[in-house]
Design an enzyme around this catalytic site. Structure first.
Site, PDB file in Angstrom:
ATOM      1  N   TYR A  54       1.198  -1.245   0.346  1.00 28.85           N
ATOM      2  CA  TYR A  54       0.014  -0.069  -0.055  1.00 28.85           C
ATOM      3  C   TYR A  54       0.986   1.136  -0.260  1.00 28.85           C
ATOM      4  CZ  TYR A  54      -4.200  -2.294   0.484  1.00 28.85           C
ATOM      5  OH  TYR A  54      -5.436  -3.307  -0.163  1.00 28.85           O
ATOM      6  N   ASN A  88     -13.093   4.143  -5.277  1.00 27.28           N
ATOM      7  CA  ASN A  88     -11.942   3.768  -5.441  1.00 27.28           C
ATOM      8  C   ASN A  88     -11.075   4.407  -4.283  1.00 27.28           C
ATOM      9  OD1 ASN A  88     -12.520   2.915  -8.448  1.00 27.28           O
ATOM     10  ND2 ASN A  88     -12.633   5.352  -8.484  1.00 27.28           N
ATOM     11  N   ASP A  90      -8.356   6.562  -3.975  1.00 26.89           N
ATOM     12  CA  ASP A  90      -8.151   7.789  -4.353  1.00 26.89           C
ATOM     13  C   ASP A  90      -8.637   8.747  -3.837  1.00 26.89           C
ATOM     14  OD1 ASP A  90      -9.198   8.407  -6.662  1.00 26.89           O
ATOM     15  OD2 ASP A  90      -8.554   6.468  -7.242  1.00 26.89           O
ATOM     16  N   HIS A 105     -15.178   2.373  -0.626  1.00 30.56           N
ATOM     17  CA  HIS A 105     -14.072   1.472   0.177  1.00 30.56           C
ATOM     18  C   HIS A 105     -12.541   2.201   0.847  1.00 30.56           C
ATOM     19  CE1 HIS A 105     -15.794  -0.857  -2.875  1.00 30.56           C
ATOM     20  NE2 HIS A 105     -15.841  -1.708  -1.908  1.00 30.56           N
TER      21      HIS A 105
END
Length: 228
Positions: A54, A88, A90, A105
């Site tokens: 990650y 997403n 981001d 998420h």
């Protein structure tokens, strides 16, 4: 009063900013088996591997830039009450200027306690280090909902969908549940649009316009349909 435009976005919109998803390669994400890096069991088994994975993804996100589709959705705030729900992890919608963004998420630019998921912290820089801990003394992990974990923002997202005057789905295969079920909370009576090169099966939805294009091209067409 502005009409409420609810937009559900998936990996397809971020792909045009250079961010890949594991579904691009049959369960592999940047060469990793997702079960080895995106589950609670993976974290318990090998937290260093998961953290490194990650950290690498976070660097990619920070280097990426919002694309035309992200920017166009932000500009629609001039004419609509826009609420974005994204699958997403981001932060490209926020960087494009969208003010109301619900992340189903999680967000990779944040960390959370591995003991209490409600303890969430912004990350200073690109990495979470293995010796960083939360206020309870437990290691920090990515603020990402892994496979097998509950999706805490689902109820919030469902409420948003129920209030939509216009609904748009962009860049999602609707293959990941429970997020895929959000379309069923949208009123059958309102206009709906789906933008994707591969349109998922949405039979049974009324007032549906299919735009079989990628996100940036498709959002241009969407704006024409909305007659702005």
């Amino acid at each position: 009063m502005k009409r409420k435009l609810v937009v559900l976005t998936g990996a397809g919109i971020s792909a045009e900013s250079g961010l890949k998803t594991f579904r691009d390669a049959d369960g592999l994400w940047e060469g990793y088996d997702v079960m080895e890096v995106a589950t609670p069991e993976a974290w318990n088994r090998n937290p260093e591997l998961v953290q490194r994975f990650y950290n690498e993804r976070r660097k990619q996100v920070l280097q990426a830039k919002p694309n035309e589709a992200h920017l166009a959705l932000a500009a629609l705030q001039n004419d609509f009450d826009v609420e974005i729900i994204t699958q997403n992890i981001d932060d490209l919608h926020e960087r494009a200027g969208s003010e109301k963004v619900t992340h189903l998420h999680g967000v990779i630019t944040y960390a959370q306690s591995s003991k209490n998921a409600d303890l969430i912290y912004p990350i200073d820089g690109e990495e979470i280090k293995m010796d960083e801990v939360c206020e309870l003394g437990s290691p920090l992990r990515p603020h990402v909902v892994w496979f097998g974990e509950a999706v805490p923002m689902m109820e919030v997202a469902a409420k948003i969908c129920r209030k939509a005057d216009v609904f748009v789905l962009i860049g999602s295969s609707l293959a990941v549940y429970p997020a895929a079920g959000l379309v069923h909370y949208v009123s059958n009576q309102i206009p709906k649009f789906i933008i994707d090169p591969k349109i998922p099966d949405l039979d049974g939805l009324n007032h549906l316009t299919k735009i079989q294009k990628n996100a940036t091209e498709g959002v241009r067409d969407l704006i024409k349909y909305l007659k702005i």
